[in-house]
Design an enzyme around this catalytic site. Structure first.
Site, PDB file in Angstrom:
ATOM      1  N   GLY A  41      -0.639   1.405  -4.432  1.00  0.00           N
ATOM      2  CA  GLY A  41      -1.683   0.728  -3.664  1.00  0.00           C
ATOM      3  C   GLY A  41      -2.744   1.692  -3.154  1.00  0.00           C
TER       4      GLY A  41
ATOM      5  N   GLU B 243      -0.416  -5.758 -16.857  1.00  0.00           N
ATOM      6  CA  GLU B 243      -0.306  -4.578 -17.717  1.00  0.00           C
ATOM      7  C   GLU B 243       0.514  -3.462 -17.069  1.00  0.00           C
ATOM      8  OE1 GLU B 243      -2.022  -3.843 -21.080  1.00  0.00           O
ATOM      9  OE2 GLU B 243      -0.279  -2.585 -20.775  1.00  0.00           O
TER      10      GLU B 243
ATOM     11  N   LYS C 215       7.418  -5.811 -12.331  1.00  0.00           N
ATOM     12  CA  LYS C 215       8.224  -6.128 -13.530  1.00  0.00           C
ATOM     13  C   LYS C 215       9.413  -7.023 -13.211  1.00  0.00           C
ATOM     14  CE  LYS C 215       9.724  -1.663 -12.482  1.00  0.00           C
ATOM     15  NZ  LYS C 215       8.656  -0.772 -12.051  1.00  0.00           N
TER      16      LYS C 215
ATOM     17  N   ASP D 279      15.853  -1.770 -14.441  1.00  0.00           N
ATOM     18  CA  ASP D 279      14.408  -1.615 -14.598  1.00  0.00           C
ATOM     19  C   ASP D 279      14.009  -1.765 -16.070  1.00  0.00           C
ATOM     20  OD1 ASP D 279      11.698  -0.361 -13.512  1.00  0.00           O
ATOM     21  OD2 ASP D 279      12.238   0.776 -15.292  1.00  0.00           O
TER      22      ASP D 279
ATOM     23  N   GLY E 187      12.846  14.441  -6.676  1.00  0.00           N
ATOM     24  CA  GLY E 187      12.044  13.233  -6.487  1.00  0.00           C
ATOM     25  C   GLY E 187      11.902  12.384  -7.733  1.00  0.00           C
TER      26      GLY E 187
ATOM     27  N   GLY F  81       4.125   6.595 -11.788  1.00  0.00           N
ATOM     28  CA  GLY F  81       3.252   7.405 -10.951  1.00  0.00           C
ATOM     29  C   GLY F  81       2.105   6.582 -10.396  1.00  0.00           C
TER      30      GLY F  81
ATOM     31  N   CYS G 223       0.831  -1.200   0.000  1.00  0.00           N
ATOM     32  CA  CYS G 223       0.000   0.000   0.000  1.00  0.00           C
ATOM     33  C   CYS G 223       0.865   1.249   0.000  1.00  0.00           C
ATOM     34  CB  CYS G 223      -0.958  -0.015   1.192  1.00  0.00           C
ATOM     35  SG  CYS G 223      -2.344   1.110   0.979  1.00  0.00           S
TER      36      CYS G 223
ATOM     37  N   LYS H 115      11.728  -4.771 -18.168  1.00  0.00           N
ATOM     38  CA  LYS H 115      10.624  -4.454 -19.078  1.00  0.00           C
ATOM     39  C   LYS H 115      10.898  -4.995 -20.476  1.00  0.00           C
ATOM     40  CE  LYS H 115       9.318  -0.434 -16.311  1.00  0.00           C
ATOM     41  NZ  LYS H 115       9.602   0.998 -16.080  1.00  0.00           N
TER      42      LYS H 115
ATOM     43  N   ARG I 250       3.696  -3.745   5.615  1.00  0.00           N
ATOM     44  CA  ARG I 250       4.704  -4.075   6.611  1.00  0.00           C
ATOM     45  C   ARG I 250       4.538  -3.227   7.859  1.00  0.00           C
ATOM     46  NH1 ARG I 250      10.523  -3.797   4.162  1.00  0.00           N
ATOM     47  NH2 ARG I 250       9.472  -2.045   3.193  1.00  0.00           N
TER      48      ARG I 250
END
Lengths: 442, 442
Positions: A23, A134, A110, A206, A192, A316, A19, A210, A53
Site C-alpha cells: 500500500g 494482476e 490471492k 499460497d 526476513g 515485494g 497500507c 495462485k 487498522r
C-alpha cells in the site's frame, strides 16, 4: 454505473484499503508518477482515503488521508477501490460492497480470489464494474493479462511455475548448503524471507491459491483453492536434495495446472483439468532450475503459441505495487473512455480431476543390501502394482548399495502401495527419498 | 462507429488480408476454436472474405472466401480487418481506409507500424476504431500488451532482447560449429531459416522495426525505424565468435531500447531515449545466451517492477496466428461490450539520441608482437582518446601474442578512432575482432 458509461467529467477518485508494504508503494507511485498517470489515463487520479487498522503507526503517506472506517471509505464517492489488505475478511465484504455499488476493484488478494471469485465476478457483472487482480499471482510479472487477453484466441494446455518466493528461497538454500529443512527455514526467518508463522507458504497454501487462479483463467473454468492438490515442502529432507543433486536435478515447489483430454473407445473426447502444488525434482538444465530467491517464473504451453516463459520478481512492495498500478490505469481508462475489462470466463465448466487420477513420474531412492537378486525383488513389486520403471541406477558401497528408480507416469495411490511394499522387503534397509519428477519427457 | 458504441446485435464480421503461413493458421484457428471464441467474445466470429494476390494457389482455406479485390473487401460490411500481408504497400492504404471507416484493425506488420504508426493511430482515433498489433513483435510472446497495459503504472527504463529468429539461428550455428558467416547463412537458407533474400533479417532491418515499436510503447514517445541505430550480422566473423568463446561469452544480435536521464549542473534533468540493433558479446551465464533458434526473449526493466523476462516462439505460422487471435478477441469484445483498447501514447515526446551519444562497452582482440612494451603502447592510444580500459588479457604464442581489451563505456566515435590508430601501430599485426559488450555490470 452502467456498463461502458464514460465518466470523463472529472478526476478518477481512488480509495485504498490497507497500507502495509504494498500500500505504501502504491501511494508513492501515485504521487511520483502523477503526471504520467494523468497522461496515460486521460484524467488525473485522486487518492481520497486510505483505510488502516492502526492509524498511529508510522507510515510514509499523507496522514490526513488515513481512516479506520473502511466501510465508510468504500461507501464514499469513489470510482475505484484498491485492496491490499489480504485475507478473506474484511476484504471480501468490503469488495462485494464496492462492486455492488458499481465501483471497480483492483486487488492483490490471492486467497480471496481463489475462494470467492465467482461471487466477486457476479457482483461486478451485476453493476458493470471492473475486477482486476494482476498482482495476486507472481507479483510484478505480467501473467494474468497475457492469460486472460493475449492468449484468448489460443488453447492453453499447461501452466507450470514457481510462484512462491519463501519456499523457493528455502529450497535454493538447502540445495546450496546441504542443510536440513528446519535449519534453512530458521535462516529464512532470520533474513526476513519467511513470516513468523510460515504455514501459508511452506505448506503450499499460497501457491495453491495462485494455482487455482491460474487454472481458472487458463482453462476458462472455475477452480478454487480447495480443488488444488497441495503438498508443502516441510517433508523435503537433506537426503531428497542430495539424491536430486546426484542425478543432475534440483527440487522446486511447483504449481502445475493441466488440461487433460481423454478419448473414449467410441472416439468422443472428454476434457478435465487438474491443479496441484508439490515439490518435484526437475533437471538442472530446465529453465526453472535457475530461478532463485524471490524470483518467480511460469511456463505456459498453448496449442498454437507453443511454449512461453514469464520471469520476474514475485513479491515485494514495489513490484506488487507496479502490478496494482497497471490494473489501476486499465480500470481508470475504462471509466474515462467507456468499456470494460474481461469478465469471468468460466463457460468451459470443466470437471476437476483429483490427484488420484493424475499420474506423475516418481524418483525413489533406496538403501539396499549389496547382494545379487535385490533389483529383481524390488522390480517385481513395481510390476505387481503396475508401476512401470523408466530407469534404474544401482551403486555398491561398503556393505550396502544405493538403488535409484525413476518410474514412468504412475498414480499417487499405486506409487504409495508400491513404496510401502518395497519398504517392507528384508533386502531394503531404508526408503531414502520419494519425490515426483517434472520437466522431462514423459 | 462512434467510440464505445456496442454492436451486440449480431456476429463480428472479419476480413482477412493475406493468406500465407500466418493467414492460413488464422483461418484454421477461427474454424477450430469457433465455439471457444464465441464464448469468450460473447458473439460469433464470421470470416467474410480473404484477400489474396494469387487465388489459384493451393491453400487449406475455403475457396469461396478468396478474392483478389482487397479494397472492396475492406470497404464491405465488416467490423474488423486482420492484415497479414506485410510490407508497406498496399497494407498501409488498405488499413488507413479500414480505420477511417471505423473498422478496427489487427495487424502483424512490424515494418508498417515502425514507419507509419502515427498516421495509423490518427486514423483510428478519428473514427474510434481499435488498432492492435501484438503479433508484430516477438511472435507468440505476449509482450506488447504487457508493455502497453500491465506496466502502464510503472516507469520502464530498458528493453533488451533477441527479436529476430534468422540471425539468432545463424549466430547460434556459428557458435556451435565455428563456421564462417557465409557458410552458416547458406545452411540457414537450405533449412528454410533464412529467406531467399535475407537482407531484412541479416542487416537488422526487421529487428530495427521491432526496436522502434518497443521503444515507442515502453517510453510513450514516437520512435520510428529510421531513429534506430542498426548494424547487421554480416560482418561477424568466425574470429569474433572464437574471441567471444575464449572469454566465456557468445554473440547475439540484440535490440536495445533505453531511457536516458541526464542531470544538468543546476539539478534539472533531461530525458531522452535511444534505440539500437547490433551484434554484441554477452556472458554465457546471461539468460539471453541460452535462447537459440527460432526462439525470442526480451528483458524489460522498470523502476518498480524490476527485471522481467518474456520468452517464447518469435516466428512461425501458428505462434504468430495465436497473437493475432488474441488481439482479434480483444477487438471483438470491444465491439460487443463497448469500449476501446489503448490508443497511441506518445505524450512524453522524448528526443532520440544518436548512437554517437550512446556510449557502450567494447571488446577488442588484437594480434600483437610478443615483446615488452606492447601493452604500454596500446594503452597509451586508448588513454589519448579517453577510452578507459576495464580489463586486459595478454597471451603469448609461438612468436606473437594475443591481446584482449575490454573497455568501459565509450562512444562509437572515440572507439573507432582508437581502433584505427591502434591498428596502425607497428607492434600490432592484426585487429582480430571489435565488438560491443552487453549484459554485464557497467
Amino acid at each position: 454505473m452502467p456498463e461502458g458509461k464514460p465518466n470523463s467529467a472529472g478526476p478518477i477518485r481512488v480509495a485504498l484499503l490497507g497500507c502495509g508494504t504494498v500500500g505504501t508503494e502504491v501511494v508513492r507511485l501515485l504521487t511520483d508518477q502523477a503526471a504520467d498517470l494523468t497522461a496515460r489515463i486521460g484524467a488525473p487520479v485522486v487518492l481520497t482515503g486510505i483505510a488502516v487498522r492502526k492509524p498511529n503507526k508510522h507510515r510514509e503517506v499523507p496522514a490526513e488521508l488515513l481512516t479506520t472506517d473502511a466501510a465508510a471509505l468504500v461507501a464514499s464517492d469513489v470510482d475505484l477501490v484498491v485492496e491490499v489488505i489480504g485475507g478473506i475478511e474484511p476484504a471480501r465484504t468490503l469488495l462485494l460492497e464496492a462492486l455492488r455499488s458499481g465501483k471497480s476493484v483492483v486487488t492483490a488478494n490471492k486467497a480471496l480470489l481463489a475462494e470467492h471469485s465467482a461471487e466477486l465476478f457476479e457482483a461486478a457483472d451485476a453493476s458493470g464494474a471492473d475486477l482486476y487482480f494482476e498482482a495476486a499471482v507472481a507479483g510484478a510479472i505480467p501473467l494474468l493479462r497475457p492469460l486472460r487477453e493475449s492468449l484468448a484466441g489460443d488453447r492453453i494446455t499447461r501452466v507450470m511455475g514457481i510462484v512462491n518466493g519463501t519456499t523457493n528461497f528455502i529450497l535454493s538454500g538447502m540445495d546450496a548448503t546441504g542443510a536440513s529443512y528446519s535449519e534453512t527455514l530458521e535462516e529464512a526467518s532470520r533474513l526476513g524471507y519467511a513470516e513468523a508463522d510460515p504455514t501459508a507458504d511452506v505448506d503450499g497454501f499460497d501457491a495453491a491459491s495462485k494455482a487455482a487462479i491460474l487454472a481458472s483463467l487458463a482453462f476458462h473454468t472455475r477452480v478454487t483453492a480447495s480443488d488444488v492438490h497441495r503438498e508443502g515442502i516441510s517433508a523435503v529432507s537433506a537426503s531428497d536434495i542430495a539424491a536430486a543433486k546426484g542425478l543432475g536435478r534440483t527440487v522446486k515447489l511447483l504449481a502445475i495446472c493441466e488440461r487433460v483430454t481423454e478419448t473414449a473407445e467410441d472416439g468422443t473426447t472428454k476434457e478435465s483439468v487438474a491443479a496441484r502444488v508439490h515439490p518435484a525434482m526437475i533437471p538442472r538444465s530446465h529453465p526453472l532450475a535457475g530461478v532463485n530467491g524471490a524470483f518467480n517464473a511460469v511456463f505456459v504451453e498453448a496449442d498454437a503459441a507453443g511454449e512461453m516463459m514469464f520471469y520476474g520478481q514475485g513479491a515485494g512492495g514495489a513490484p506488487t505495487a507496479s502490478a496494482v498500478l497497471g490494473d489501476l490505469v486499465a480500470v481508470a481508462r475504462n471509466r474515462v473512455h467507456g468499456g470494460r475489462g474481461p469478465r469471468e470466463s468460466a463457460y468451459a465448466g470443466l470437471p476437476v480431476r483429483s490427484i488420484g487420477q493424475t499420474p506423475t513420474r516418481y524418483h525413489i531412492s533406496l538403501d539396499v543390501a549389496d547382494r545379487a537378486g535385490v533389483l529383481a525383488q524390488v522390480a517385481a513389486v513395481f510390476a505387481e502394482h503396475d508401476v512401470s520403471i523408466a530407469a534404474v541406477r544401482q551403486e555398491g558401497r561398503v556393505d550396502d548399495a544405493s538403488l535409484v528408480i525413476v518410474t514412468h507416469a504412475a498414480s499417487d495411490a499405486a506409487l504409495r502401495s508400491t513404496v510401502d511394499k518395497v519398504g517392507g522387503l528384508p533386502v531394503v534397509r531404508d526408503v531414502v527419498s520419494v519425490m515426483r519428477v517434472e520437466g522431462e519427457e514423459q
